[in-house]
Every structure is written in C-alpha cells, then in structure tokens.
Design a protein around this motif. Structure first.
Motif, mmCIF file in Angstrom:
data_model
loop_
_atom_site.group_PDB
_atom_site.id
_atom_site.type_symbol
_atom_site.label_atom_id
_atom_site.label_comp_id
_atom_site.label_asym_id
_atom_site.label_seq_id
_atom_site.Cartn_x
_atom_site.Cartn_y
_atom_site.Cartn_z
ATOM 1 N N ILE A 77 0.863 -1.181 0.000
ATOM 2 C CA ILE A 77 0.000 0.000 0.000
ATOM 3 C C ILE A 77 0.899 1.229 0.000
ATOM 4 O O ILE A 77 1.731 1.390 0.908
ATOM 5 C CB ILE A 77 -0.901 0.048 1.242
ATOM 6 C CG1 ILE A 77 -1.715 -1.229 1.386
ATOM 7 C CG2 ILE A 77 -1.817 1.276 1.206
ATOM 8 C CD1 ILE A 77 -2.215 -1.474 2.810
ATOM 9 N N THR A 83 -4.088 -0.381 -8.140
ATOM 10 C CA THR A 83 -5.498 -0.044 -7.950
ATOM 11 C C THR A 83 -5.606 1.188 -7.061
ATOM 12 O O THR A 83 -4.860 1.333 -6.081
ATOM 13 C CB THR A 83 -6.244 -1.219 -7.299
ATOM 14 O OG1 THR A 83 -6.064 -2.388 -8.102
ATOM 15 C CG2 THR A 83 -7.734 -0.922 -7.182
ATOM 16 N N THR A 84 -6.520 2.078 -7.402
ATOM 17 C CA THR A 84 -6.781 3.254 -6.594
ATOM 18 C C THR A 84 -8.287 3.480 -6.535
ATOM 19 O O THR A 84 -9.068 2.689 -7.076
ATOM 20 C CB THR A 84 -6.040 4.481 -7.153
ATOM 21 O OG1 THR A 84 -6.170 5.574 -6.240
ATOM 22 C CG2 THR A 84 -6.577 4.881 -8.519
ATOM 23 N N LEU A 126 -10.034 -3.724 -2.748
ATOM 24 C CA LEU A 126 -8.648 -3.390 -2.452
ATOM 25 C C LEU A 126 -7.978 -4.505 -1.656
ATOM 26 O O LEU A 126 -6.821 -4.868 -1.914
ATOM 27 C CB LEU A 126 -8.581 -2.074 -1.675
ATOM 28 C CG LEU A 126 -9.038 -0.820 -2.413
ATOM 29 C CD1 LEU A 126 -9.075 0.368 -1.461
ATOM 30 C CD2 LEU A 126 -8.134 -0.511 -3.597
ATOM 31 N N ARG A 141 -7.056 -7.345 -3.931
ATOM 32 C CA ARG A 141 -5.881 -7.044 -4.744
ATOM 33 C C ARG A 141 -4.599 -7.224 -3.923
ATOM 34 O O ARG A 141 -3.590 -7.748 -4.420
ATOM 35 C CB ARG A 141 -5.954 -5.614 -5.281
ATOM 36 C CG ARG A 141 -7.151 -5.317 -6.169
ATOM 37 C CD ARG A 141 -7.069 -6.042 -7.502
ATOM 38 N NE ARG A 141 -8.183 -5.665 -8.353
ATOM 39 C CZ ARG A 141 -9.351 -6.326 -8.409
ATOM 40 N NH1 ARG A 141 -9.540 -7.408 -7.650
ATOM 41 N NH2 ARG A 141 -10.319 -5.904 -9.212
ATOM 42 N N VAL A 148 -1.626 -1.117 -4.181
ATOM 43 C CA VAL A 148 -2.721 -0.176 -3.991
ATOM 44 C C VAL A 148 -2.116 1.183 -3.648
ATOM 45 O O VAL A 148 -1.206 1.267 -2.812
ATOM 46 C CB VAL A 148 -3.664 -0.647 -2.867
ATOM 47 C CG1 VAL A 148 -4.583 0.482 -2.399
ATOM 48 C CG2 VAL A 148 -4.482 -1.842 -3.328
#
Length: 325
Positions: free
Chosen positions: A115, A140-141, A178, A181, A188
């Motif tokens: 993260i 991913t966001t 999230l 993922r 992330v």
C-alpha cells in the motif's frame, strides 16, 4: 449549469493544454497561478492559513510568498496532468526521480502486497504513471464519484489510460476489492491525508487535531500488506522528486482501533516531516484542522453537535483516496 460548466472546462483543459509545447504549458500554468494568487480568493486564503501551521512564526509577507509558490506548484500539477496522456513512455520514465524505491520493489517481490499512502503533494498522477511505466507494475486506486457523471467518467478514463485500475468510492464497497488485490500480491495507491468525516481517525498534525483516513492502516492489518508512506515535491527542474519512506509497522499489541490509530498517527508524522521540508508543494486549499470547521446546527434536544465533518474531496484531483473506507 455549474456542473456542465465545470465539466466543459476540464474537457477544454485535456483537449487544449496537452497540445501545447511543454514550455508554453509551463508559462500558462504560472500565469494562471499568479492571477489566482493576486485575486486572493478563498482557496488562496485557506492555503495561507494552512501554511501558517506548517511554518509557525512566519510573517505575513513570508506566508504570501509561500502561497504564491504553492499556487504555482498546484498549477504545475494541473498542467502536467492535462498533458500526461500525450507524454511518451520515455518522458514519463524521466519525469520522476524517487528515492528509496527499494522499499516498494522489495515489498512487491516479497509477494505480500504493498500500500502506497500519499498526501496531497506534487503530482501523484505522474508518480502513478511512472509506476505503471517504469516499474511496469499496475495498481489499484479509488476515485470519488463526481457530478456530473461525465466529469467522473473523464477522470476514470484519464487514470485508466495511465494504467491504473480505478474503483468508485461508494461507501465501503471499494475496501473489499482493495483487500483482494493486496492478498493477491498487488499494489494499492491511496491519497490519505484528509478525512473530516466521522469515520476519519483523529491525529495530531503540526500541533493541532485533524482526521485522516483509516483505510491504509486497516488494509495493512487485514491483509498483511506493507504500508509505505510516500512524499512528493518539485525542484527547479522538469523532474518531480519523491521519497518512499520505511514501512509503517502494525503494532504487536492493542485492539484493531488502537492499532489503526497508532498507524495513522505514524503516517501523519511522516507526512508532516515531508510537508515541512517542502511546504509549497502541499496542495491543501481546503479546511483541514478540526478547529477550522464550522459547528453543526444544534442536535435534537438542543445540545450543540460536534464540528461539522466535510467531504474529503473538493476537486476531482483529490479523488484517489479511501478516506471513508
């Protein structure tokens, strides 16, 4: 009408600014920034009030000069963002020079998920494009759902075009995706220095209380992913600078709430250090500290309510956090 106007202006920015030569775009951004600074609207006044906390003891003239630099930095972000879709891969790879990237690459190689949590500094869209291009790593966001829907669609398409997976921020639904993922070893990226809603975690920030998102700390606890703070800034070159900071550890003791509070405070402390070093590149033109929030109307029974919580995003540029997750 206002929503359509805003959508049209952003559309004009993406269609027109990206066709300009880079020197012309820089001049345009600086001209707009200086005009906004001289107008001294609410955003500039709020920026100066926020910077007064970051640079305690600064005089009026120093704050004015700092806010001018801040507006130039902010418009540099926008000019770059409008032009990013037209940048080639080599320009993106050479447009960002972060330090201590080994924390990120090592974390990804370990396979446990990573993260990246950032404040509103520099250009996080450029940093994201660098990750997908230079490191060839998708991530991913989360984007705040904007009005009108066409404007939200523009921002989703823009970020997806840079190689990002963009989830709509609708309640807690993004959190589960999230987490999946991260459990799969993915990356992330979240903008995470402002959440004035009731779900935000209260932290000390430059000597006063504010709230920041619980999402990064909660995701790290739930998935075992590495939580890495990142700070970004500009220098006098065309290349953005940045640093990946050491991981925020999950406390060994305490319940989930206390661990989340401790980790979010640790993030806030890293952000504060980076912002203090580069205050002009912190693009916070909104209320942040709880003492600046207007009071809520009296609650039922005549008792005054707590300070009014506000949305964490007031412009589409800020819609990539999980502030309410």
């Amino acid at each position: 009408m206002k929503e359509r106007l805003v959508d049209g202006l952003y559309g004009l920015g993406w269609s027109a600014v990206k066709t300009l030569p880079e020197p012309a775009a820089r001049v345009l951004g600086r001209t707009i920034a200086d005009a906004a600074w001289r107008r001294r609207g609410k955003g500039v006044q709020r920026l100066e009030a926020n910077l007064a906390r970051v640079v305690p003891g600064a005089g009026e003239q120093q704050l004015r000069e700092l806010s001018r630099k801040g507006m130039r930095s902010y418009l540099r972000y926008w000019m770059e963002s409008f032009r990013l879709p037209a940048w080639g891969k080599d320009r993106i790879r050479g447009g960002f020079d972060p330090q201590d990237v080994h924390y990120l690459t090592g974390g990804l190689a370990a396979g446990g998920g990573v993260i990246l949590a950032l404040p509103h500094m520099g250009n996080y869209d450029l940093a994201g494009a660098w990750v997908t291009t230079k490191l060839e790593t998708p991530f991913t966001t989360v984007a705040e759902r904007l009005k009108p829907e066409t404007l939200y669609g523009r921002f989703v398409a823009y970020r997806e075009g840079l190689g990002m997976e963009v989830l709509p921020h609708t309640g807690g639904s993004a959190f589960g995706t999230l987490a999946r993922r991260l459990r799969a070893g993915g990356l992330v990226c979240l903008v995470a220095d402002r959440d004035l809603s009731a779900s935000g975690v209260e932290v000390d920030f430059f000597g006063e209380k504010t709230r920041m998102p619980a999402g990064p700390a909660m995701l790290a606890q739930q998935t075992g992913a590495l939580l890495l703070p990142v700070t970004l800034w500009y220098d006098d070159s065309p290349v953005m600078q940045g640093r990946v900071h050491p991981p925020i550890a999950v406390p060994e003791t305490g319940d989930r709430a206390s661990r989340t509070a401790a980790m979010t405070q640790a993030l806030a402390d890293v952000y504060a250090s980076g912002i203090a070093d580069h205050p002009e590149d912190w693009h916070m033109l909104q209320r942040l500290w709880l003492s600046d929030l207007p009071p809520r109307p009296p609650a039922a029974g005549g008792q005054p309510a707590a300070a009014q919580g506000t949305s964490t995003t007031t412009s589409p540029a800020e819609g990539s956090g999980t502030e309410n997750a």
